[in-house]
Enzyme design. Structure first.
Site, PDB file in Angstrom:
ATOM      1  N   GLU A 285       4.894 -34.185  -1.858  1.00  0.00           N
ATOM      2  CA  GLU A 285       3.705 -33.698  -2.530  1.00  0.00           C
ATOM      3  C   GLU A 285       4.101 -32.910  -3.779  1.00  0.00           C
ATOM      4  OE1 GLU A 285      -0.028 -33.818  -0.726  1.00  0.00           O
ATOM      5  OE2 GLU A 285       1.253 -35.464  -1.321  1.00  0.00           O
TER       6      GLU A 285
ATOM      7  N   SER B 113      -0.547  -0.760  -5.951  1.00  0.00           N
ATOM      8  CA  SER B 113      -0.369  -1.936  -6.801  1.00  0.00           C
ATOM      9  C   SER B 113       0.318  -1.575  -8.106  1.00  0.00           C
ATOM     10  CB  SER B 113      -1.731  -2.553  -7.130  1.00  0.00           C
ATOM     11  OG  SER B 113      -2.378  -2.947  -5.956  1.00  0.00           O
TER      12      SER B 113
ATOM     13  N   HIS C 297       0.806  -1.217   0.000  1.00  0.00           N
ATOM     14  CA  HIS C 297       0.000   0.000   0.000  1.00  0.00           C
ATOM     15  C   HIS C 297       0.842   1.270   0.000  1.00  0.00           C
ATOM     16  CE1 HIS C 297      -3.364  -2.620   0.460  1.00  0.00           C
ATOM     17  NE2 HIS C 297      -4.205  -1.617   0.492  1.00  0.00           N
TER      18      HIS C 297
ATOM     19  N   LYS D  59     -14.411  -7.785  -8.947  1.00  0.00           N
ATOM     20  CA  LYS D  59     -13.609  -8.656  -9.812  1.00  0.00           C
ATOM     21  C   LYS D  59     -13.006  -9.813  -9.017  1.00  0.00           C
ATOM     22  CE  LYS D  59     -10.347  -8.345 -13.594  1.00  0.00           C
ATOM     23  NZ  LYS D  59      -9.771  -7.450 -14.598  1.00  0.00           N
ATOM     24  N   ASP D  60     -12.511  -9.531  -7.808  1.00  0.00           N
ATOM     25  CA  ASP D  60     -11.953 -10.606  -6.976  1.00  0.00           C
ATOM     26  C   ASP D  60     -13.048 -11.568  -6.530  1.00  0.00           C
ATOM     27  OD1 ASP D  60      -9.313  -9.819  -7.119  1.00  0.00           O
ATOM     28  OD2 ASP D  60      -9.487  -8.442  -5.429  1.00  0.00           O
TER      29      ASP D  60
END
Lengths: 278, 419
Positions: free
Chosen positions: B292, B224, B220, B248-249
């Site tokens: 894994e 971004s 922040h 959108k998220d």
């Protein structure tokens, strides 16, 4: 001088790792050329499990309860002599359609009893099983260690198909071609049995299902070796995950909800961004 | 800090006014993920994955806390408590267990895409180096947490995985064996190791959550990044985080949950290894010990070092494996190009996609048995991996002529949408 060193440190580190890798690579290539890997007996003779179709397969699959009951019968009459089912309780059999009195009777009549410790006398004794008991452990004194079967269809690749293939695979002998390379497989060691579906090829377990009708089915199904081994494989799919059907039913409901939610969120996204070029 | 045109929090509700004047938590949230955070208007779907990683973390925390209520951390009881207690007797225990096991996989899918997005768009460059560094810290913590979590069900792969991974420490010269025994609390994984892994597996997610807060805080400060890599120049370049990116998220989260649900409900064992349904047995080594899937690329790097050269091969492997992650800390200073986005860097773009393919090859080799062909392939791929970060990228950043950058985010958007 110092700054040149700092500037080139990345090349030194990178070059160092790459140099060592190239040396290792040269060694590997040299090894492949000079001593090509010898073919192993497992590679020559091991077979992938045969195709097996069960009612519980696929995202819409459901257990065939009559088949599971037949499979349980095979387990009880044949497998249970050596293999335990220690993660399953007698009470779980109610899922297969047995009634409370039937489950009680199955538990009471079970050949292997529950060990109990007498606190007063300081000695071990045994008692009959009750529905809340797990299937008791089986102590096997012979060659090999029969694994617990509760999770066997999850603990092997192609679980159910593997169980079915292993049980019906005793008649398959090594090919003449393979025997030429590995003559030691012409005669299996004492106490061992050739089975191409078993990872080590020679298995300590003697063929458990040898003749049709070995288990008495009460629902009219012909008890062929193939049928019995399919039924017990289906039963072991259930023991490995009794909640399988619940899981899929819940899954369809969750997916239906999420797809509706997806359309709503897409609509919200479009309407929020309607006036903004991006 | 924020852009001067960022909206200010002005609560209308008297309760919120009362709270805000005493503890400005609502204001904090508003400025972090609300309308008070201006974000470039041109973020594409690759920018969803940060929020998705947060969602994955929350899913893991919730399912994990409930699972811990039913788990017995003892070598004698762990396998049973997972495979009978949780899987059969706890209400919806099977759901919690499958959601937690597959949630780890989803977490890594999301994190890997998030990291590769950062690599392609140069999100690690000034002034966002700190965001990247904290991201690498989170990645390391995540790997440690996932490894220790995999040990807990105490199946064959749990046990032998713990054996192999703690074996890395025995590669340390002189004190190695002593360090390994100290870490395990014994000569082999047993109650002591299982209990400390459980304790740390419960602790580390909260450390991750703390690091995530720092990661977002550091983000922040400059705000971004965006697909053009051109900094925000004015108000017309941004939209408020809420409602634009929450919407959108939100869509991204639903798509994520659909894929996650398909795994949980229809293929819960697909990504796991059958051997972990066999109780741990110190006397029987599995034919192939594999971690894994999310550790496969690093496992391939470890196994690629097969030659003793000054140092023993094992030590080289361990150094390279840790080095392959630690070098990410230096990336902001290895890549000197002033252009951020790979879209405007013709040479870097090629190198980036070769790296993606290279990591996929490493992953494939890491999951395969250590046969000569796979070893040779992983040696080539591992060499390229180090070459990419330590040689190719630094050189490219000097040689390359970038394409002309758009004047601003808005200019790029208008050019693309044809207005």
């Amino acid at each position: 001088m110092t700054s040149l060193f700092i500037k080139s440190i990345k090349f030194l580190v990178g070059g160092g790792f790459i140099l060592v890798l190239l040396i290792a690579l040269a060694g590997s290539v040299w090894g492949v050329i000079n001593e090509p890997a010898a073919e192993t007996a497992e590679h020559a003779m091991h077979k992938h499990p045969k195709e097996l179709k069960l009612a519980s397969d696929g995202p819409l699959g459901k257990f065939d309860l009559r088949q599971l009951q037949r499979g349980f019968l095979v387990y009880k009459e044949v497998c249970a002599a050596c293999h335990s089912l220690n993660l399953v309780s007698f009470r779980n059999l109610k899922d297969l359609g047995y009634t409370d009195p039937e489950v009680k009777k199955i538990a009471k009549d079970w050949a292997v009893k529950q060990p109990v410790f007498d606190e007063k006398g300081g000695t071990w004794g045994e008692r009959d099983n009750v529905p809340s008991d797990r299937f008791p452990k089986v102590y096997y004194p012979g060659t090999g260690t029969p694994p617990d079967l509760s999770l066997i269809t999850k603990a092997r690749h192609d679980g159910a198909a593997y169980v079915h293939s292993l049980l019906t695979g005793y008649n398959e002998k090594p090919s003449a071609e393979a025997l030429k390379h590995f003559p030691e497989f012409a005669k299996t060691p004492d106490g061992m049995h050739f089975n191409p579906y078993f990872a080590n090829l020679n298995i300590a377990m003697p063929p458990p299902l040898t003749q049709d009708g070995q288990v008495q089915y009460s629902d009219g199904t012909r008890a062929t070796v193939d049928q019995m081994s399919t039924d017990v494989a289906a039963f072991l799919v259930w023991t490995a995950e009794p909640t399988l059907q619940t899981r899929r039913t819940a899954g369809w409901a969750v997916l239906a909800f999420l797809i509706v939610l997806g359309f709503l969120t897409y609509g919200a996204y479009r309407s929020v961004w309607a006036g903004v070029k991006h | 800090m924020s852009f001067p045109w960022a909206k200010h929090y002005e609560p209308k509700n008297p309760v919120m006014q009362w709270v805000d004047s005493r503890l400005p938590l609502p204001r904090f949230v508003y400025n972090a993920v609300g309308a008070g955070y201006p974000v470039p208007r041109n973020l594409n779907y690759w920018w969803n994955f940060g929020v998705l990683a947060g969602v994955a973390l929350v899913c893991q925390l919730i399912t994990g806390i409930v699972l811990a209520m039913h788990f017995h951390s003892s070598a004698a009881g762990a396998f049973d408590s997972v495979n009978v207690g949780i899987m059969r007797d706890v209400n919806a225990g099977w759901f919690l267990r499958f959601a937690h096991a597959n949630g780890a996989s989803m977490f890594f899918v999301v994190i890997y895409i998030h990291m590769f997005r950062g690599l392609y768009y140069g999100s690690y460059k000034a002034p966002r180096e700190m965001v990247w560094l904290l991201g690498v810290v989170i990645f390391l913590l995540l790997m440690a947490t996932a490894f220790m979590g995999y040990v807990l069900p105490w199946g064959q792969m749990s046990f032998w995985g713990a054996q192999v991974i703690t074996g890395f420490f025995s590669a340390i010269p002189v004190v190695g064996d002593w360090v390994r025994v100290w870490l395990l609390g014994g000569y082999a994984p047993d109650d002591a190791a299982l209990n400390r892994f459980f304790s740390l597996h419960y602790l580390l997610p909260f450390v991750i959550a703390g690091a995530v807060i720092l990661h977002i805080w550091a983000l922040h400060i400059p705000g971004s990044s965006n697909p053009t890599g051109v900094e925000v120049k004015g108000e017309q370049d941004t939209v408020p985080f809420h409602p634009y990116y929450t919407a959108k998220d939100g869509l991204g989260v639903v798509v994520f949950l659909i894929l996650f649900s398909v795994l949980i409900f229809f293929a819960p064992d697909y990504l796991g290894h059958p051997d972990n349904y066999i109780p741990a047995n110190p006397l029987s080594t599995p034919a192939h010990i594999v971690p894994e899937w999310y550790f496969w690329p690093f496992y391939a790097i470890l196994r690629a070092f097969t030659a003793d050269f000054i140092l023993p091969a094992k030590l080289w492997g361990v150094l390279a494996m840790f080095g392959s992650i630690l070098l990410l800390f230096f990336l902001p200073w290895l890549d000197k190009s002033p252009v951020r986005s790979g879209s405007y860097r013709p040479m870097y773009k090629v190198a980036f996609w070769v790296l993606v393919a290279d990591v996929l090859v490493l992953g494939y080799c890491g999951g395969s048995p250590a046969e000569p062909l796979y070893v040779i392939l992983s040696q080539i791929a591992a060499a390229y991996y180090f070459a990419h970060f330590l040689i190719i990228v630094p050189i490219i950043s000097h040689l390359e002529t970038p394409k002309p950058l758009p004047g601003s985010i808005t200019e790029a958007v208008l050019a693309k949408t044809g207005a």
